[in-house]
Design a protein around this motif. Structure first.
Motif, PDB file in Angstrom:
ATOM      1  N   PHE A 185     -28.694 -25.321  65.682  1.00 36.09           N
ATOM      2  CA  PHE A 185     -29.009 -25.537  67.088  1.00 36.09           C
ATOM      3  C   PHE A 185     -29.772 -24.328  67.646  1.00 36.09           C
ATOM      4  N   THR A 186     -30.469 -24.559  68.730  1.00 34.00           N
ATOM      5  CA  THR A 186     -31.311 -23.507  69.325  1.00 34.00           C
ATOM      6  C   THR A 186     -30.496 -22.244  69.590  1.00 34.00           C
ATOM      7  N   GLY A 187     -31.010 -21.120  69.115  1.00 32.86           N
ATOM      8  CA  GLY A 187     -30.346 -19.837  69.301  1.00 32.86           C
ATOM      9  C   GLY A 187     -29.348 -19.479  68.236  1.00 32.86           C
ATOM     10  N   ALA A 188     -29.037 -20.434  67.355  1.00 30.88           N
ATOM     11  CA  ALA A 188     -28.055 -20.163  66.307  1.00 30.88           C
ATOM     12  C   ALA A 188     -28.662 -19.274  65.223  1.00 30.88           C
ATOM     13  N   MET A 189     -27.809 -18.490  64.581  1.00 36.34           N
ATOM     14  CA  MET A 189     -28.219 -17.548  63.543  1.00 36.34           C
ATOM     15  C   MET A 189     -28.648 -18.298  62.289  1.00 36.34           C
ATOM     16  N   MET A 190     -29.773 -17.886  61.703  1.00 40.36           N
ATOM     17  CA  MET A 190     -30.261 -18.512  60.479  1.00 40.36           C
ATOM     18  C   MET A 190     -29.352 -18.180  59.295  1.00 40.36           C
ATOM     19  N   PRO A 191     -29.076 -19.164  58.438  1.00 35.97           N
ATOM     20  CA  PRO A 191     -28.266 -18.881  57.251  1.00 35.97           C
ATOM     21  C   PRO A 191     -29.115 -18.218  56.161  1.00 35.97           C
ATOM     22  N   ASP A 192     -28.463 -17.451  55.327  1.00 42.84           N
ATOM     23  CA  ASP A 192     -29.161 -16.888  54.169  1.00 42.84           C
ATOM     24  C   ASP A 192     -29.687 -18.026  53.306  1.00 42.84           C
ATOM     25  N   GLY A 193     -30.840 -17.789  52.716  1.00 43.99           N
ATOM     26  CA  GLY A 193     -31.449 -18.784  51.848  1.00 43.99           C
ATOM     27  C   GLY A 193     -32.446 -19.678  52.555  1.00 43.99           C
ATOM     28  N   ALA A 194     -32.324 -19.829  53.866  1.00 45.35           N
ATOM     29  CA  ALA A 194     -33.250 -20.671  54.633  1.00 45.35           C
ATOM     30  C   ALA A 194     -34.395 -19.826  55.153  1.00 45.35           C
ATOM     31  N   ASP A 195     -35.595 -20.407  55.191  1.00 43.25           N
ATOM     32  CA  ASP A 195     -36.750 -19.691  55.715  1.00 43.25           C
ATOM     33  C   ASP A 195     -37.583 -20.530  56.672  1.00 43.25           C
ATOM     34  N   THR A 196     -37.086 -21.694  57.041  1.00 41.73           N
ATOM     35  CA  THR A 196     -37.850 -22.604  57.892  1.00 41.73           C
ATOM     36  C   THR A 196     -36.871 -23.485  58.676  1.00 41.73           C
ATOM     37  N   VAL A 197     -37.294 -23.891  59.873  1.00 36.01           N
ATOM     38  CA  VAL A 197     -36.531 -24.877  60.651  1.00 36.01           C
ATOM     39  C   VAL A 197     -37.405 -26.100  60.868  1.00 36.01           C
ATOM     40  N   VAL A 198     -36.843 -27.270  60.618  1.00 37.52           N
ATOM     41  CA  VAL A 198     -37.521 -28.548  60.868  1.00 37.52           C
ATOM     42  C   VAL A 198     -36.916 -29.164  62.118  1.00 37.52           C
ATOM     43  N   MET A 199     -37.738 -29.547  63.086  1.00 36.80           N
ATOM     44  CA  MET A 199     -37.244 -30.166  64.307  1.00 36.80           C
ATOM     45  C   MET A 199     -36.504 -31.454  63.994  1.00 36.80           C
ATOM     46  N   GLN A 200     -35.431 -31.721  64.751  1.00 31.35           N
ATOM     47  CA  GLN A 200     -34.640 -32.919  64.480  1.00 31.35           C
ATOM     48  C   GLN A 200     -35.449 -34.194  64.712  1.00 31.35           C
ATOM     49  N   GLU A 201     -36.498 -34.128  65.550  1.00 32.62           N
ATOM     50  CA  GLU A 201     -37.322 -35.308  65.790  1.00 32.62           C
ATOM     51  C   GLU A 201     -38.114 -35.719  64.553  1.00 32.62           C
ATOM     52  N   GLU A 202     -38.221 -34.830  63.579  1.00 34.73           N
ATOM     53  CA  GLU A 202     -38.991 -35.115  62.377  1.00 34.73           C
ATOM     54  C   GLU A 202     -38.080 -35.354  61.166  1.00 34.73           C
ATOM     55  N   THR A 203     -36.868 -35.819  61.500  1.00 33.90           N
ATOM     56  CA  THR A 203     -35.894 -36.075  60.436  1.00 33.90           C
ATOM     57  C   THR A 203     -35.206 -37.423  60.665  1.00 33.90           C
ATOM     58  N   ARG A 204     -34.472 -37.869  59.621  1.00 31.04           N
ATOM     59  CA  ARG A 204     -33.623 -39.062  59.728  1.00 31.04           C
ATOM     60  C   ARG A 204     -32.316 -38.760  59.009  1.00 31.04           C
ATOM     61  N   ARG A 205     -31.209 -38.872  59.729  1.00 27.68           N
ATOM     62  CA  ARG A 205     -29.897 -38.501  59.183  1.00 27.68           C
ATOM     63  C   ARG A 205     -29.131 -39.738  58.724  1.00 27.68           C
ATOM     64  N   GLU A 206     -28.561 -39.646  57.555  1.00 26.46           N
ATOM     65  CA  GLU A 206     -27.678 -40.689  57.027  1.00 26.46           C
ATOM     66  C   GLU A 206     -26.500 -39.992  56.348  1.00 26.46           C
ATOM     67  N   GLY A 207     -25.365 -39.938  57.062  1.00 25.16           N
ATOM     68  CA  GLY A 207     -24.192 -39.264  56.515  1.00 25.16           C
ATOM     69  C   GLY A 207     -24.465 -37.794  56.307  1.00 25.16           C
ATOM     70  N   ASP A 208     -24.195 -37.319  55.059  1.00 24.60           N
ATOM     71  CA  ASP A 208     -24.432 -35.902  54.771  1.00 24.60           C
ATOM     72  C   ASP A 208     -25.811 -35.674  54.157  1.00 24.60           C
ATOM     73  N   ARG A 209     -26.681 -36.672  54.321  1.00 24.69           N
ATOM     74  CA  ARG A 209     -28.044 -36.543  53.802  1.00 24.69           C
ATOM     75  C   ARG A 209     -29.036 -36.551  54.970  1.00 24.69           C
ATOM     76  N   ILE A 210     -30.046 -35.705  54.834  1.00 24.93           N
ATOM     77  CA  ILE A 210     -31.096 -35.651  55.853  1.00 24.93           C
ATOM     78  C   ILE A 210     -32.437 -35.837  55.182  1.00 24.93           C
ATOM     79  N   SER A 211     -33.229 -36.755  55.725  1.00 25.87           N
ATOM     80  CA  SER A 211     -34.578 -36.994  55.209  1.00 25.87           C
ATOM     81  C   SER A 211     -35.573 -36.256  56.091  1.00 25.87           C
ATOM     82  N   ILE A 212     -36.364 -35.397  55.477  1.00 24.68           N
ATOM     83  CA  ILE A 212     -37.398 -34.646  56.200  1.00 24.68           C
ATOM     84  C   ILE A 212     -38.675 -35.473  56.126  1.00 24.68           C
ATOM     85  N   LEU A 213     -39.171 -35.913  57.288  1.00 24.50           N
ATOM     86  CA  LEU A 213     -40.272 -36.864  57.345  1.00 24.50           C
ATOM     87  C   LEU A 213     -41.633 -36.208  57.517  1.00 24.50           C
ATOM     88  N   VAL A 214     -41.657 -34.962  57.944  1.00 24.66           N
ATOM     89  CA  VAL A 214     -42.916 -34.255  58.186  1.00 24.66           C
ATOM     90  C   VAL A 214     -42.824 -32.881  57.528  1.00 24.66           C
TER      91      VAL A 214
END
Length: 423
Positions: free
Chosen positions: A101-130
């Motif tokens: 969420f906005t302002g939250a600390m980035m986790p180690d290992g991650a180097d990019t944020v994808v906006m939620q509007e460019e995703t599709r969530r199904e359970g514990d899986r997330i599809s990155i569409l863009v």
């Protein structure tokens, strides 16, 4: 008789700033509101404090999503949810994502944020569409806005809402500020009575002392009201001597023209004050006195800025007093209070005036009225009624003084004029 520019130069040369060592107070953060910073402020923390997300979305590894599309989405396992204010608990591995969420600390290992509007969530899986355009998208990096140890705010800064936010963010809870300038005020004249007294024939209500008190208070200074002093040499001598001993600046109104009962300049000389200005080619406000007193600091236990005390003897007419105060006294007070050099001078704007303005051309003339900002351009509206130095009624709501130099006796409707901004 001095020109306005000559008088301004003398006044500003006489005005000396408060001492950055002796005249400093350390105050709590909220108590610093409206005060003037006396020393550089640095922070011990970077800002942002750590890498954080600029968007609601998903923290990912760029290599996992760089070639995805709506037709061929990258499907990742959501292994953590990171709200603002909580540290991440997981280091992202290949094929993983973290809800963030906005302002939250980035986790180690991650180097990019994808906006939620460019995703599709199904359970514990997330599809990155863009596919993100590049790594580090939507990440605010630690220290990107400020690096610990560098200067946050410089001396001479007035602490208003934005500066307060900066100080709070840097956890600067003790703030070095200049002490408040002490300004003694009194009115002179046997004809004056205070507003609460019954007005009898021949008397006038003292408005100057009240107007100046409010003006000084609004500027953050400490007014010291000494009341109405009668046209008596002994009383005036006592009042001026007292004022000079307790204040950085003294402002009197009345008693500076050439009447039989106007003693001010004589008394200033007898008290060892050096008169630098006795009249200025300004209308309204010609009889203006400016003097300086040397003081023995070693014998004083008062919080006085320096060995000099400035004295301003303003005309008694209410409009003349305020015009002279706005034009000469206010810039001097700002300089003495410790403001930045680019903040204490008079502020002029170029404004269109849709009515004609006239002057006799012998003195620099100031016409009071209102400034309006219309479609990005300033317009000046003179006050209705008589432009008379005794007419304080139409002085209400004044925000500007149009300036007619001695060489200009006529401003035609639709022409532009220099206007001094006042408040």
């Amino acid at each position: 008789m001095l020109s306005v520019k000559e008088a301004e130069s003398i006044v500003l040369n006489l005005a000396q700033s408060l001492d950055s060592q002796r005249d400093v107070e350390i105050v709590d953060l909220l108590a610093a509101s409206g005060r003037i910073l006396a020393a550089p402020v640095t922070g011990s923390l970077d800002f942002p404090y750590w890498d954080n997300s600029a968007m609601d979305g998903y923290a990912v590894r760029f290599v996992d999503v760089e070639n995805c599309s709506a037709e061929k989405p990258a499907v990742l396992e959501v292994v953590e949810e990171i709200p603002a204010g909580y540290p991440p608990q997981t280091t992202l591995q290949s094929g993983q994502a973290a809800r963030i969420f906005t302002g939250a600390m980035m986790p180690d290992g991650a180097d990019t944020v994808v906006m939620q509007e460019e995703t599709r969530r199904e359970g514990d899986r997330i599809s990155i569409l863009v596919s993100p355009e590049k790594p580090q998208a939507f990440i605010r990096h630690k220290g990107a806005f400020y690096q610990a140890g560098t200067t946050l705010l410089t001396p001479g800064t007035v602490i208003k809402a934005p500066e307060m936010a900066v100080l709070a963010t840097a956890q600067c809870i003790q703030v070095p500020v200049y002490r408040r300038l002490r300004v003694a005020i009194f009115s002179t004249g046997d004809e004056l009575v205070s507003p609460e007294k019954t007005l009898t024939y021949g008397k006038l209500v003292d408005s100057n002392q009240y107007a100046l008190t409010v003006l000084l208070t609004q500027m953050g200074f400490e007014p010291i009201r000494l009341g109405i002093i009668p046209d008596n040499k002994d009383a005036l001598t006592k009042a001026i001597s007292q004022a000079v001993s307790i204040a950085d600046v003294v402002i009197s109104t009345g008693g500076v023209s050439v009447g039989d009962y106007d003693y001010i300049e004589q008394i200033l000389a007898e008290l060892q004050g050096k008169v630098h200005i006795s009249s200025v080619a300004i209308k309204p406000g010609k009889p203006l006195t400016v003097a300086a007193f040397k003081r023995n600091e070693e014998k004083s236990d008062l919080p006085i800025a320096s060995s000099d005390c400035l004295y301003f003897g303003l005309p008694g007419n209410p409009v003349s007093a305020l015009v002279c105060c706005w034009r000469f006294v206010v810039p001097a007070l700002r300089k003495m209070a410790g403001l930045d050099a680019d903040a204490w001078g008079p502020e002029f704007v170029r404004a269109r005036c849709d009515v004609e303005l006239r002057s006799h051309g012998k003195r620099e003339t100031y016409v009071w009225g209102k400034l309006h900002l219309v479609a990005g351009f300033w317009e000046f509206e003179p006050a209705s009624g008589s432009q008379n130095s005794a007419n304080l009624i139409n002085l209400a709501n004044t925000t500007g003084l149009a300036v007619l130099p001695p060489s200009e006796t006529w401003i035609w409707p639709g022409e532009f004029v220099e206007v001094l901004k006042v408040s």
